[in-house]
Design a protein around this motif. Structure first.
Motif, PDB file in Angstrom:
ATOM      1  N   SER A 172       1.105  -1.176   0.059  1.00  0.00           N
ATOM      2  CA  SER A 172      -0.076   0.054   0.032  1.00  0.00           C
ATOM      3  C   SER A 172       0.939   1.292   0.226  1.00  0.00           C
ATOM      4  O   SER A 172       0.265   2.213  -0.152  1.00  0.00           O
ATOM      5  N   ILE A 173       2.158   1.072   0.315  1.00  0.00           N
ATOM      6  CA  ILE A 173       3.155   2.513   0.254  1.00  0.00           C
ATOM      7  C   ILE A 173       3.803   2.344  -0.803  1.00  0.00           C
ATOM      8  O   ILE A 173       4.167   3.425  -1.186  1.00  0.00           O
ATOM      9  N   THR A 174       4.172   1.346  -1.523  1.00  0.00           N
ATOM     10  CA  THR A 174       5.138   1.424  -2.667  1.00  0.00           C
ATOM     11  C   THR A 174       4.738   2.405  -3.780  1.00  0.00           C
ATOM     12  O   THR A 174       5.611   2.956  -4.346  1.00  0.00           O
ATOM     13  N   PRO A 175       3.287   2.488  -3.938  1.00  0.00           N
ATOM     14  CA  PRO A 175       3.296   3.649  -5.119  1.00  0.00           C
ATOM     15  C   PRO A 175       3.787   4.904  -4.884  1.00  0.00           C
ATOM     16  O   PRO A 175       4.162   5.656  -5.694  1.00  0.00           O
ATOM     17  N   GLY A 176       3.771   5.228  -3.413  1.00  0.00           N
ATOM     18  CA  GLY A 176       4.473   6.608  -3.325  1.00  0.00           C
ATOM     19  C   GLY A 176       5.766   6.444  -3.363  1.00  0.00           C
ATOM     20  O   GLY A 176       6.519   7.489  -3.936  1.00  0.00           O
ATOM     21  N   ALA A 177       6.448   5.485  -2.999  1.00  0.00           N
ATOM     22  CA  ALA A 177       7.801   5.283  -3.444  1.00  0.00           C
ATOM     23  C   ALA A 177       8.266   5.534  -4.642  1.00  0.00           C
ATOM     24  O   ALA A 177       9.218   6.201  -5.054  1.00  0.00           O
ATOM     25  N   LEU A 178       7.516   4.592  -5.677  1.00  0.00           N
ATOM     26  CA  LEU A 178       8.023   4.787  -6.936  1.00  0.00           C
ATOM     27  C   LEU A 178       7.504   6.011  -7.540  1.00  0.00           C
ATOM     28  O   LEU A 178       8.314   6.663  -8.672  1.00  0.00           O
ATOM     29  N   PHE A 179       6.509   6.820  -7.094  1.00  0.00           N
ATOM     30  CA  PHE A 179       6.319   8.304  -7.672  1.00  0.00           C
ATOM     31  C   PHE A 179       7.477   9.295  -7.042  1.00  0.00           C
ATOM     32  O   PHE A 179       8.144   9.850  -8.134  1.00  0.00           O
ATOM     33  N   LEU A 180       8.329   9.088  -6.052  1.00  0.00           N
ATOM     34  CA  LEU A 180       9.026   9.779  -5.711  1.00  0.00           C
ATOM     35  C   LEU A 180      10.570   9.483  -6.327  1.00  0.00           C
ATOM     36  O   LEU A 180      11.575  10.234  -6.291  1.00  0.00           O
ATOM     37  N   VAL A 181      10.715   8.367  -6.967  1.00  0.00           N
ATOM     38  CA  VAL A 181      11.792   8.162  -7.767  1.00  0.00           C
ATOM     39  C   VAL A 181      11.700   8.112  -9.147  1.00  0.00           C
ATOM     40  O   VAL A 181      12.199   7.717  -9.957  1.00  0.00           O
ATOM     41  N   SER A 182      10.507   8.531  -9.734  1.00  0.00           N
ATOM     42  CA  SER A 182      10.271   8.851 -11.007  1.00  0.00           C
ATOM     43  C   SER A 182      10.857   9.949 -11.727  1.00  0.00           C
ATOM     44  O   SER A 182      11.339  11.000 -10.849  1.00  0.00           O
ATOM     45  N   THR A 183      10.483  10.226 -13.019  1.00  0.00           N
ATOM     46  CA  THR A 183      11.170  11.269 -13.631  1.00  0.00           C
ATOM     47  C   THR A 183      10.381  12.591 -13.081  1.00  0.00           C
ATOM     48  O   THR A 183      11.196  13.530 -12.949  1.00  0.00           O
ATOM     49  N   ASP A 184       9.229  12.547 -13.107  1.00  0.00           N
ATOM     50  CA  ASP A 184       8.479  13.703 -12.520  1.00  0.00           C
ATOM     51  C   ASP A 184       8.369  13.842 -11.057  1.00  0.00           C
ATOM     52  O   ASP A 184       7.654  14.880 -10.509  1.00  0.00           O
ATOM     53  N   ALA A 185       9.299  13.149 -10.327  1.00  0.00           N
ATOM     54  CA  ALA A 185       9.203  13.688  -8.867  1.00  0.00           C
ATOM     55  C   ALA A 185       9.686  14.699  -8.468  1.00  0.00           C
ATOM     56  O   ALA A 185      10.538  15.421  -9.030  1.00  0.00           O
ATOM     57  N   PRO A 186       9.106  15.118  -7.268  1.00  0.00           N
ATOM     58  CA  PRO A 186       9.439  16.383  -6.592  1.00  0.00           C
ATOM     59  C   PRO A 186      10.821  16.325  -6.322  1.00  0.00           C
ATOM     60  O   PRO A 186      11.604  15.230  -6.568  1.00  0.00           O
ATOM     61  N   THR A 187      11.621  17.212  -5.377  1.00  0.00           N
ATOM     62  CA  THR A 187      12.737  17.032  -4.612  1.00  0.00           C
ATOM     63  C   THR A 187      12.523  17.857  -3.017  1.00  0.00           C
ATOM     64  O   THR A 187      11.724  18.616  -3.267  1.00  0.00           O
TER      65      THR A 187
END
Length: 308
Positions: free
Chosen positions: A221-236
């Protein structure tokens, strides 16, 4: 928008089970080549041994059975020599490193009164120096390719505190500071650095949650957030809390503050103005050390101008 990691190379530490396993499987399912790092296994297993009968090896077997690409690695993240060897393996296999998820961790819970200092150092070493070692080992490679995504794993304990977790909370809070600095230094080089604050039932936390919470707070249930944070469009420089399908951003906030002139700057004056100083209904907008310096200087300058 579909987030795709095809052709990218990811290292996930502590990925033999729990959150790390969920992250590794999900990255591979979306096309990433994944180094599944986990120290777990027999003492005879070398860091470069792909023996399937280890936690990391079993996760790699799952990845390959599903058509993905991965290698197992058993490097101890507290040992920089082993970490650099792991990074070299990834580069030898796939030629680049795009993603690092610093997930490896341990617990040594005890009240501060009863906590041993050796345990305190061990927790800091695994969580903080483990993340430092891994981030340092990939940093120049990411600068050279002008792209990188690094994810720290922090915790609500590090943000808000939790009884019996002084060592763990100190380590997890330190990772937020590390994220903030690396986020600043990496921004101009195409490197984004974020932090995930997960609430999940894993081997490390299974004794903490009751049956209902354990059923809801799954690693998946948490992993989707992790993958977003390491994606090309991730914030910093972003902290994302996640648990049971709920995602929320945590921030450090600062009140507007009150300037006290030199002739009214005693502890008594601070106490007298405390309601205004601590009033969080108006925020300063400070989001960096530089911004805070400028805000404080501007506040004093404005007050000085009015006084004249």
């Amino acid at each position: 928008m579909t987030i795709d990691f095809a052709g990218q190379v990811a290292i996930v530490t502590g990925a033999g089970g729990g959150l790390g396993r969920a992250h590794a499987l999900a990255l591979a399912a979306r096309g990433a080549h994944v180094v599944v790092n986990d120290i777990g296994g027999s003492p005879e297993v070398s860091s470069a041994d792909d023996t399937p009968d280890t936690p990391a090896g079993r996760v790699v077997a799952e990845i390959t059975a599903r058509g993905g690409s991965g290698i197992a690695d058993h490097a101890d993240v507290t040992d920089y020599t082993q970490v650099t060897a792991m990074v070299d393996r990834a580069l030898s296999a796939w030629g680049r490193i795009d993603i690092l998820i610093n997930n490896a961790g341990i617990l040594r819970d005890a009240s501060f009164r009863n906590a041993g200092l050796d345990d305190f150092r061990t927790v800091l070493d695994v969580h903080v120096m483990g993340a430092v070692n891994c981030s340092k080992a990939v940093w120049q490679h990411m600068i050279t390719q002008n792209y990188g995504r690094i994810l720290m794993t922090t915790s609500a304990s590090g943000i808000y505190g939790n009884f019996g977790q002084a060592n763990y909370a100190a380590a997890k809070s330190a990772l937020v500071g590390l994220m903030n600095v690396l986020g600043i230094e990496g921004r101009s080089k195409g490197i984004h650095v974020n932090a995930l604050a997960p609430l999940a039932t894993t081997h490390m936390t299974e004794s903490i949650f009751d049956a209902t919470a354990a059923e809801i707070l799954t690693p998946e249930s948490i992993t989707p957030g992790a993958l977003f944070l390491v994606s090309t469009d991730a914030p910093t420089k972003t902290i994302l809390g996640a648990g049971g399908g709920t995602f929320a951003v945590s921030r450090m906030l600062e009140s507007q503050g009150v300037f006290l002139p030199a002739d009214a700057r005693t502890p008594d004056d601070v106490a007298r103005h405390w309601p205004q100083i601590s009033d969080s209904s108006v925020q300063s907008g400070t989001d960096s050390t530089t911004a805070q310096i400028q805000h404080f200087v501007d506040s004093a300058t404005r007050a000085g101008t009015v006084a004249r």
